[in-house]
Scaffold this active site. Sequence first.
Site, PDB file in Angstrom:
ATOM      1  N   SER A   1     -16.442  43.218 -20.906  1.00 26.09           N
ATOM      2  CA  SER A   1     -15.430  42.167 -20.813  1.00 26.09           C
ATOM      3  C   SER A   1     -14.610  42.214 -19.538  1.00 26.09           C
ATOM      4  O   SER A   1     -14.115  41.195 -19.077  1.00 26.09           O
ATOM      5  CB  SER A   1     -14.499  42.230 -22.022  1.00 26.09           C
ATOM      6  OG  SER A   1     -15.248  42.041 -23.200  1.00 26.09           O
ATOM      7  N   THR A   2     -14.434  43.401 -18.978  1.00 28.46           N
ATOM      8  CA  THR A   2     -13.667  43.507 -17.745  1.00 28.46           C
ATOM      9  C   THR A   2     -14.500  44.213 -16.689  1.00 28.46           C
ATOM     10  O   THR A   2     -15.407  44.989 -17.015  1.00 28.46           O
ATOM     11  CB  THR A   2     -12.347  44.299 -17.940  1.00 28.46           C
ATOM     12  OG1 THR A   2     -12.667  45.663 -18.235  1.00 28.46           O
ATOM     13  CG2 THR A   2     -11.500  43.703 -19.056  1.00 28.46           C
TER      14      THR A   2
END
Length: 188
Positions: A10-11
């Site tokens: 996600s990051t």
Amino acid sequence: MAIIGYARVSTAEQDPQLQHDALEAAGALRVFTDHGASGANTERPQLAACLDHLRAGDVLTVWKLDRLGRNTADVLRVVDDLHERGIDFRSLTEGLSTEGAMGRAMLTIMAAFAQLERDVIRERTMAGLAVAAANGRLGGRRPKFDATHAAKAREYRAKGMSAPEIAKLLEMSRASVYRLLADTVARS
């Protein structure tokens, strides 16, 4: 038949190595990876490339079901598209495979439960934030610099010092100096 892997973090700071290791152990010949791509985000260029790369007889494999998408409808749409193209889907953590009718039914149920879990976590988080706000607590990190720092920054500014000079003296960034001075003006 080729096993093709898809991984997503996600990051940009997260490391997909755990997913890569599991996919390679499962026999993935190639792994497509999206970095910094939320599952809710429909812009996942490596997923699009992966889906384009797959051919009939291949098996799209993910480490965990939520890597494919963040909601049931999205996951099922992708899996239905794969099924129509003669491509199977496998999720390693849940032990799901669409090879056969029972596997597709279980996938639908697991995707629904995964979305339910995310929704419940979100509701609890929002309720906790509301309670904290009602008790006068705000989210986020506590300010690093206090009124003493602001007073010093104002004092140095009154003496004609520039923000970079003040920042160096107070051992903080220029942006922090500007913020302290702006907060002082806003409170006046």
